[in-house]
Design a protein around this motif. Structure first.
Motif, PDB file in Angstrom:
ATOM      1  N   ARG A  49      37.238 -26.513  13.323  1.00  0.00           N
ATOM      2  CA  ARG A  49      36.687 -27.596  12.515  1.00  0.00           C
ATOM      3  C   ARG A  49      37.816 -28.246  11.729  1.00  0.00           C
ATOM      4  N   PRO A  50      37.648 -29.504  11.311  1.00  0.00           N
ATOM      5  CA  PRO A  50      38.658 -30.114  10.443  1.00  0.00           C
ATOM      6  C   PRO A  50      38.758 -29.354   9.123  1.00  0.00           C
ATOM      7  N   VAL A  51      39.959 -29.236   8.602  1.00  0.00           N
ATOM      8  CA  VAL A  51      40.181 -28.560   7.326  1.00  0.00           C
ATOM      9  C   VAL A  51      40.771 -29.563   6.342  1.00  0.00           C
ATOM     10  N   ALA A  52      40.022 -29.856   5.287  1.00  0.00           N
ATOM     11  CA  ALA A  52      40.533 -30.693   4.206  1.00  0.00           C
ATOM     12  C   ALA A  52      41.439 -29.850   3.338  1.00  0.00           C
ATOM     13  N   ALA A  53      42.627 -30.362   3.024  1.00  0.00           N
ATOM     14  CA  ALA A  53      43.576 -29.529   2.290  1.00  0.00           C
ATOM     15  C   ALA A  53      44.527 -30.368   1.445  1.00  0.00           C
ATOM     16  N   PRO A  54      44.188 -30.589   0.173  1.00  0.00           N
ATOM     17  CA  PRO A  54      45.186 -31.133  -0.757  1.00  0.00           C
ATOM     18  C   PRO A  54      46.169 -30.030  -1.134  1.00  0.00           C
ATOM     19  N   SER A  55      47.164 -30.371  -1.911  1.00  0.00           N
ATOM     20  CA  SER A  55      48.128 -29.356  -2.325  1.00  0.00           C
ATOM     21  C   SER A  55      47.444 -28.275  -3.154  1.00  0.00           C
ATOM     22  N   ALA A  56      47.875 -27.025  -2.967  1.00  0.00           N
ATOM     23  CA  ALA A  56      47.194 -25.868  -3.555  1.00  0.00           C
ATOM     24  C   ALA A  56      47.722 -25.578  -4.958  1.00  0.00           C
ATOM     25  N   ASN A  57      47.454 -26.500  -5.865  1.00  0.00           N
ATOM     26  CA  ASN A  57      47.852 -26.348  -7.260  1.00  0.00           C
ATOM     27  C   ASN A  57      46.797 -27.022  -8.133  1.00  0.00           C
ATOM     28  N   ARG A  58      46.808 -26.704  -9.402  1.00  0.00           N
ATOM     29  CA  ARG A  58      45.912 -27.410 -10.315  1.00  0.00           C
ATOM     30  C   ARG A  58      46.382 -28.852 -10.479  1.00  0.00           C
ATOM     31  N   SER A  59      45.450 -29.715 -10.805  1.00  0.00           N
ATOM     32  CA  SER A  59      45.752 -31.130 -10.937  1.00  0.00           C
ATOM     33  C   SER A  59      46.898 -31.353 -11.917  1.00  0.00           C
ATOM     34  N   GLY A  60      47.892 -32.123 -11.472  1.00  0.00           N
ATOM     35  CA  GLY A  60      49.020 -32.453 -12.320  1.00  0.00           C
ATOM     36  C   GLY A  60      50.173 -31.479 -12.253  1.00  0.00           C
ATOM     37  N   ALA A  61      49.952 -30.314 -11.636  1.00  0.00           N
ATOM     38  CA  ALA A  61      51.023 -29.314 -11.540  1.00  0.00           C
ATOM     39  C   ALA A  61      51.910 -29.601 -10.333  1.00  0.00           C
ATOM     40  N   VAL A  62      53.048 -28.922 -10.291  1.00  0.00           N
ATOM     41  CA  VAL A  62      53.988 -29.098  -9.186  1.00  0.00           C
ATOM     42  C   VAL A  62      53.398 -28.507  -7.904  1.00  0.00           C
ATOM     43  N   SER A  63      53.578 -29.197  -6.806  1.00  0.00           N
ATOM     44  CA  SER A  63      53.054 -28.712  -5.531  1.00  0.00           C
ATOM     45  C   SER A  63      53.713 -27.393  -5.147  1.00  0.00           C
ATOM     46  N   PRO A  64      52.966 -26.459  -4.567  1.00  0.00           N
ATOM     47  CA  PRO A  64      53.501 -25.133  -4.268  1.00  0.00           C
ATOM     48  C   PRO A  64      54.173 -25.071  -2.901  1.00  0.00           C
ATOM     49  N   SER A  65      55.321 -24.421  -2.844  1.00  0.00           N
ATOM     50  CA  SER A  65      56.018 -24.282  -1.572  1.00  0.00           C
ATOM     51  C   SER A  65      56.084 -22.836  -1.089  1.00  0.00           C
ATOM     52  N   ASP A  66      55.461 -21.910  -1.828  1.00  0.00           N
ATOM     53  CA  ASP A  66      55.288 -20.552  -1.313  1.00  0.00           C
ATOM     54  C   ASP A  66      54.026 -19.937  -1.921  1.00  0.00           C
ATOM     55  N   ALA A  67      53.624 -18.786  -1.425  1.00  0.00           N
ATOM     56  CA  ALA A  67      52.359 -18.176  -1.832  1.00  0.00           C
ATOM     57  C   ALA A  67      52.360 -17.763  -3.296  1.00  0.00           C
ATOM     58  N   ASP A  68      53.536 -17.381  -3.826  1.00  0.00           N
ATOM     59  CA  ASP A  68      53.613 -17.017  -5.238  1.00  0.00           C
ATOM     60  C   ASP A  68      53.236 -18.193  -6.134  1.00  0.00           C
ATOM     61  N   HIS A  69      53.690 -19.388  -5.756  1.00  0.00           N
ATOM     62  CA  HIS A  69      53.336 -20.579  -6.532  1.00  0.00           C
ATOM     63  C   HIS A  69      51.825 -20.778  -6.551  1.00  0.00           C
ATOM     64  N   VAL A  70      51.184 -20.568  -5.408  1.00  0.00           N
ATOM     65  CA  VAL A  70      49.735 -20.724  -5.334  1.00  0.00           C
ATOM     66  C   VAL A  70      49.042 -19.732  -6.259  1.00  0.00           C
ATOM     67  N   MET A  71      49.450 -18.484  -6.194  1.00  0.00           N
ATOM     68  CA  MET A  71      48.829 -17.450  -7.017  1.00  0.00           C
ATOM     69  C   MET A  71      49.042 -17.729  -8.505  1.00  0.00           C
ATOM     70  N   ASP A  72      50.203 -18.260  -8.851  1.00  0.00           N
ATOM     71  CA  ASP A  72      50.478 -18.575 -10.255  1.00  0.00           C
ATOM     72  C   ASP A  72      49.459 -19.570 -10.809  1.00  0.00           C
ATOM     73  N   GLY A  73      49.068 -20.533  -9.988  1.00  0.00           N
ATOM     74  CA  GLY A  73      48.189 -21.587 -10.483  1.00  0.00           C
ATOM     75  C   GLY A  73      46.712 -21.397 -10.199  1.00  0.00           C
ATOM     76  N   LEU A  74      46.390 -20.701  -9.090  1.00  0.00           N
ATOM     77  CA  LEU A  74      44.994 -20.686  -8.643  1.00  0.00           C
ATOM     78  C   LEU A  74      44.401 -19.292  -8.485  1.00  0.00           C
ATOM     79  N   ALA A  75      45.128 -18.243  -8.822  1.00  0.00           N
ATOM     80  CA  ALA A  75      44.572 -16.894  -8.715  1.00  0.00           C
ATOM     81  C   ALA A  75      43.283 -16.794  -9.521  1.00  0.00           C
TER      82      ALA A  75
END
Length: 344
Positions: free
Chosen positions: A138-164
């Motif tokens: 199925r199509p997957v919608a995917a904006p950058s995995a960070n909270r609004s206004g934060a720096v876009s994440p380039s590794d999984a640690d960045h994602v966990m920092d913002g969205l855990a």
């Protein structure tokens, strides 16, 4: 709790299988692409897409890129032009997003497209991402995995920092190879337009399709344009009034929670007052009330109060645009139309 899934090798694909299962169930899974990590949801499921905006704390519903495993799958959802096919042959898989008219039989939900007649599509150049997209089907919608206004994440640690704690899982595919978002090119009009520079240079694009219009408005530097966002773009044919406390017999009601009585036509965004459900039903509700209300001779659409917290901010933003004064026809033809794409 947010699970951290490992992108295992082909002989032990447990992490990838689990990620696909979560997406299929309407959950949120962040995953790496060659550009940045995206926050993925099933693009055909409006409730799942609503959860993206909730997790990111987005104040507006912006159109999202839908990701596909190949160009054939992408072009089933949009109307592919000859230029689009040439660019896909050259740059897909890769960091190029194309904005094209939505196909009449397409499955991308209105919320993922922000109610626009266009959709943004791309095929990422990351093996695990492609395998995930094939597994889901199925199509997957995917904006950058960070909270609004934060720096876009380039590794999984960045994602966990913002969205855990706010999403269901992150599929760890290691650092992103490109590290900047995809180039966005609008092919929905007569002239190709660069909406956002990114991983594919405009010079390389022009070697394939010829001149591309650049957008130079500094105010739009962080808000790339796309067709369709005059202030009143989201307005149905009937006038819209917000925050009503009573309803007249000739009005169509967009309700939230226990509905007011007396409306000729009714659509309830969420009988239980849940904002994620309301967001997922917003565009369908406006369309239904406009159609049914017009047929029933209603004078306008009225909207019950909606909280201005969480997803309520985004819902009220769109409803405010629907209720805005309509420009006259001549002004509509000449005014620039803008719409932010918050995408990976």
């Amino acid at each position: 709790m947010t699970d951290r899934l490992v992108a295992d090798d082909a002989e032990q694909p447990e992490g990838l299988i689990r990620a696909a299962e979560l997406l299929r169930d309407g959950r949120l899974v962040a995953f790496g692409t060659e550009t940045v990590y995206g926050l993925g949801a099933d693009a055909t499921n409006p409730l799942a897409v609503a959860r993206i905006f909730e997790a990111k704390e987005r104040p507006r519903f912006n159109p999202l890129i839908s990701h596909f495993p190949d160009s054939e799958s992408a072009f089933k959802q949009v109307v592919a032009t000859p230029l689009a096919r040439k660019l896909a042959e050259k740059f897909w898989p890769g960091p190029l997003t194309l904005v094209l008219p939505r196909h009449p039989d397409g499955e991308i939900c209105d919320l993922a497209a922000a109610g626009l007649p266009t959709a943004a599509v791309r095929v990422p150049a990351q093996d695990t991402a492609l395998a995930l997209l094939r597994a889901l089907g199925r199509p997957v919608a995917a904006p950058s995995a960070n909270r609004s206004g934060a720096v876009s994440p380039s590794d999984a640690d960045h994602v966990m920092d913002g969205l855990a704690g706010r999403i269901d899982a992150v599929l760890d595919t290691g650092p992103c190879a490109v590290g900047v978002e995809s180039t966005i090119l609008d092919l929905s009009g007569d002239t190709p337009r660069l909406l956002r520079p990114g991983g594919v240079t405009v010079e390389d694009i022009e070697t394939v399709i010829g001149p591309v219009e650049r957008h130079h408005d500094a105010r739009e530097a962080n808000a790339p344009i796309a067709p369709g966002m005059l202030t009143s773009h989201y307005a149905p044919g009937l006038p819209v009034a917000l925050d009503v406390r009573s309803v007249q017999p000739d009005e169509a009601l967009l309700a939230f929670g226990p509905p007011l009585t007396g409306a000729r036509v009714l659509w309830n965004l969420s009988e239980t007052g849940h904002l994620d459900e309301a967001a997922s039903r917003l565009f369908a509700g406006l369309r239904a009330l406009d159609r049914q209300g017009t047929q029933a001779g209603c004078s306008r659409i009225v909207v019950q109060p909606i909280p201005d917290t969480g997803l309520g901010l985004a819902i009220r933003d769109r409803l405010g645009r629907a209720a805005a004064p309509r420009p006259d026809a001549d002004a509509c033809q000449d005014a620039p139309s803008t719409q932010e794409h918050h995408v990976a």
